[in-house]
Design a protein around this motif. Structure first.
Motif, PDB file in Angstrom:
ATOM      1  N   PHE A 144       1.239  -0.968  -0.188  1.00  0.00           N
ATOM      2  CA  PHE A 144      -0.026  -0.510  -0.011  1.00  0.00           C
ATOM      3  C   PHE A 144       1.235   1.250   0.076  1.00  0.00           C
ATOM      4  CE2 PHE A 144      -2.341   3.340   2.199  1.00  0.00           C
ATOM      5  CZ  PHE A 144      -3.143   3.187   1.565  1.00  0.00           C
ATOM      6  N   VAL A 145       0.725   2.193  -1.257  1.00  0.00           N
ATOM      7  CA  VAL A 145       1.441   3.192  -1.335  1.00  0.00           C
ATOM      8  C   VAL A 145       0.812   4.856  -1.082  1.00  0.00           C
ATOM      9  CG1 VAL A 145       3.660   3.994  -2.599  1.00  0.00           C
ATOM     10  CG2 VAL A 145       2.910   1.620  -2.819  1.00  0.00           C
ATOM     11  N   VAL A 146       1.336   5.602  -0.175  1.00  0.00           N
ATOM     12  CA  VAL A 146       1.193   7.256  -0.301  1.00  0.00           C
ATOM     13  C   VAL A 146       1.979   7.516  -1.489  1.00  0.00           C
ATOM     14  CG1 VAL A 146       0.477   8.911   1.158  1.00  0.00           C
ATOM     15  CG2 VAL A 146       0.036   6.706   1.659  1.00  0.00           C
ATOM     16  N   ILE A 147       1.441   8.400  -1.894  1.00  0.00           N
ATOM     17  CA  ILE A 147       2.396   8.945  -2.933  1.00  0.00           C
ATOM     18  C   ILE A 147       1.758  10.260  -2.993  1.00  0.00           C
ATOM     19  CG2 ILE A 147       2.922   9.630  -5.203  1.00  0.00           C
ATOM     20  CD1 ILE A 147       2.927   6.368  -5.453  1.00  0.00           C
ATOM     21  N   CYS A 166       0.349  -2.099  -7.078  1.00  0.00           N
ATOM     22  CA  CYS A 166       0.445  -2.190  -6.060  1.00  0.00           C
ATOM     23  C   CYS A 166      -1.238  -0.841  -5.980  1.00  0.00           C
ATOM     24  CB  CYS A 166       1.162  -1.366  -4.892  1.00  0.00           C
ATOM     25  SG  CYS A 166       2.774  -2.311  -6.221  1.00  0.00           S
ATOM     26  N   SER A 167      -1.522  -0.995  -4.608  1.00  0.00           N
ATOM     27  CA  SER A 167      -2.580  -0.070  -3.963  1.00  0.00           C
ATOM     28  C   SER A 167      -1.894   1.207  -4.159  1.00  0.00           C
ATOM     29  CB  SER A 167      -3.422  -0.706  -2.438  1.00  0.00           C
ATOM     30  OG  SER A 167      -4.075  -2.396  -3.034  1.00  0.00           O
ATOM     31  N   ILE A 168      -2.576   2.062  -4.244  1.00  0.00           N
ATOM     32  CA  ILE A 168      -1.627   2.903  -4.441  1.00  0.00           C
ATOM     33  C   ILE A 168      -3.159   4.416  -3.841  1.00  0.00           C
ATOM     34  CG2 ILE A 168      -0.918   4.689  -5.481  1.00  0.00           C
ATOM     35  CD1 ILE A 168       0.985   2.970  -7.425  1.00  0.00           C
ATOM     36  N   ARG A 169      -3.225   5.227  -3.149  1.00  0.00           N
ATOM     37  CA  ARG A 169      -3.600   6.336  -2.421  1.00  0.00           C
ATOM     38  C   ARG A 169      -2.820   7.422  -3.299  1.00  0.00           C
ATOM     39  NH1 ARG A 169      -6.950   9.391   0.770  1.00  0.00           N
ATOM     40  NH2 ARG A 169      -6.160  10.453   2.446  1.00  0.00           N
ATOM     41  N   SER A 179       1.860  16.506   4.977  1.00  0.00           N
ATOM     42  CA  SER A 179       2.217  17.115   6.519  1.00  0.00           C
ATOM     43  C   SER A 179       0.473  17.527   7.081  1.00  0.00           C
ATOM     44  CB  SER A 179       2.054  18.604   5.731  1.00  0.00           C
ATOM     45  OG  SER A 179       3.131  18.973   5.936  1.00  0.00           O
ATOM     46  N   ASP A 180      -0.195  15.963   6.160  1.00  0.00           N
ATOM     47  CA  ASP A 180      -2.075  15.389   6.358  1.00  0.00           C
ATOM     48  C   ASP A 180      -1.577  14.373   7.226  1.00  0.00           C
ATOM     49  OD1 ASP A 180      -1.708  15.346   4.144  1.00  0.00           O
ATOM     50  OD2 ASP A 180      -2.677  16.930   2.847  1.00  0.00           O
ATOM     51  N   TYR A 181      -0.921  13.277   7.595  1.00  0.00           N
ATOM     52  CA  TYR A 181      -0.332  12.156   7.581  1.00  0.00           C
ATOM     53  C   TYR A 181      -2.285  11.667   8.468  1.00  0.00           C
ATOM     54  CZ  TYR A 181       1.431   7.527   8.414  1.00  0.00           C
ATOM     55  OH  TYR A 181       1.953   6.360   8.879  1.00  0.00           O
ATOM     56  N   ASP A 182      -2.502  12.321   8.788  1.00  0.00           N
ATOM     57  CA  ASP A 182      -3.417  11.879   9.790  1.00  0.00           C
ATOM     58  C   ASP A 182      -4.523  10.977   9.134  1.00  0.00           C
ATOM     59  OD1 ASP A 182      -3.562  14.478   9.479  1.00  0.00           O
ATOM     60  OD2 ASP A 182      -5.238  14.348  10.565  1.00  0.00           O
ATOM     61  N   GLN A 183      -5.158  11.922   8.282  1.00  0.00           N
ATOM     62  CA  GLN A 183      -6.350  11.159   7.117  1.00  0.00           C
ATOM     63  C   GLN A 183      -5.506   9.853   6.160  1.00  0.00           C
ATOM     64  OE1 GLN A 183      -7.160  14.452   5.027  1.00  0.00           O
ATOM     65  NE2 GLN A 183      -6.642  15.909   6.045  1.00  0.00           N
ATOM     66  N   ASP A 184      -4.440   9.584   6.377  1.00  0.00           N
ATOM     67  CA  ASP A 184      -4.241   8.789   5.460  1.00  0.00           C
ATOM     68  C   ASP A 184      -3.725   6.986   7.081  1.00  0.00           C
ATOM     69  OD1 ASP A 184      -2.935  10.088   3.004  1.00  0.00           O
ATOM     70  OD2 ASP A 184      -1.497  10.751   4.326  1.00  0.00           O
ATOM     71  N   LEU A 185      -3.979   7.480   7.373  1.00  0.00           N
ATOM     72  CA  LEU A 185      -3.778   6.384   9.218  1.00  0.00           C
ATOM     73  C   LEU A 185      -4.513   5.405   8.621  1.00  0.00           C
ATOM     74  CD1 LEU A 185      -2.341   8.590  12.287  1.00  0.00           C
ATOM     75  CD2 LEU A 185      -1.133   6.197  11.162  1.00  0.00           C
ATOM     76  N   PRO A 186      -6.485   6.236   8.581  1.00  0.00           N
ATOM     77  CA  PRO A 186      -6.973   4.517   8.541  1.00  0.00           C
ATOM     78  C   PRO A 186      -6.880   4.374   7.700  1.00  0.00           C
ATOM     79  CG  PRO A 186      -8.377   7.162   9.067  1.00  0.00           C
ATOM     80  CD  PRO A 186      -6.585   6.813   8.338  1.00  0.00           C
ATOM     81  N   HIS A 187      -6.492   4.318   5.835  1.00  0.00           N
ATOM     82  CA  HIS A 187      -6.014   4.168   4.731  1.00  0.00           C
ATOM     83  C   HIS A 187      -5.210   2.494   4.749  1.00  0.00           C
ATOM     84  CE1 HIS A 187      -9.128   6.832   2.869  1.00  0.00           C
ATOM     85  NE2 HIS A 187      -8.456   7.728   3.209  1.00  0.00           N
TER      86      HIS A 187
END
Length: 194
Positions: A144-147, A166-169, A179-187
């Motif tokens: 799971f990749v956050v880009i 891959c699963s990409i956000r 900087s808005d990482y808190d929004q990524d945590l649930p994902h």
């Protein structure tokens, strides 16, 4: 996927376990899954030493029940760990070719969280990075990749191409630090079935 019992977090270049994302992830895990085993080691400047430390540290972990999270250079290391162990990986703006990108930082670089500490970057570290780099992503479903398109350090297109399948956000803005990482945590916790 069996329930995750162990999480390894790998910080980025010049960073530490005190990084905002490391602390936020640890706090999130502790608040929701206090029984999970958490390890976020301080990685040495030498990539070979960093990988040795990590692989020794997880040697006794149940590989079927562990996951790795890595940010930037830590995402590069996390990819190597995932390819070696078969565990799922969450990558946050992962470095794709650090041997190419870090050569411009040769010498002593101040650490982000304690400028009195330095990270020494040597030319031989580029060879160590090349030796660690996995040839391919063998099981894209394990990633799971956050880009962030707004990443000012790494090229989001290169990350997107490297982790195709891959699963990409994909974030329209944001930045390298997410900087808005808190929004990524649930994902990422949903991906890990926590």
């Amino acid at each position: 996927m069996p329930p995750i019992s162990h999480i390894l977090y790998l910080h980025g270049f010049r960073s530490s376990p005190l990084s905002t994302k490391a602390r936020m992830t640890h706090a999130w895990v502790q608040a929701h899954w206090p029984d999970l085993h958490w390890w976020c080691p301080q990685l040495p400047g030498s990539p070979a030493e960093a990988m040795q430390l990590v692989m020794d540290g997880i040697a006794a972990w149940p590989t079927g029940r562990m996951a790795v999270i890595g940010s930037s250079l830590g995402g590069f290391y996390a990819t190597a760990v995932a390819e070696r162990t078969g565990c799922p990986a969450v990558l946050l703006n992962p470095a794709v070719d650090p041997a190419r990108d870090l050569v411009k930082y040769l010498g002593e670089q101040p650490a982000w969280h304690d400028p009195s500490q330095v990270v020494e970057v040597r030319l031989e570290h580029m060879d160590e990075l090349r030796a660690i780099a996995p040839a391919a992503i063998t099981h894209p479903e394990r990633y799971f990749v956050v880009i962030a398109k707004g990443d000012e350090v790494l090229d989001w297109r290169e990350m997107h191409a490297r982790y195709a399948g891959c699963s990409i956000r994909l974030l329209e803005g944001s930045d390298h630090a997410l900087s808005d990482y808190d929004q990524d945590l649930p994902h990422l916790t949903r991906f890990l079935n926590l």
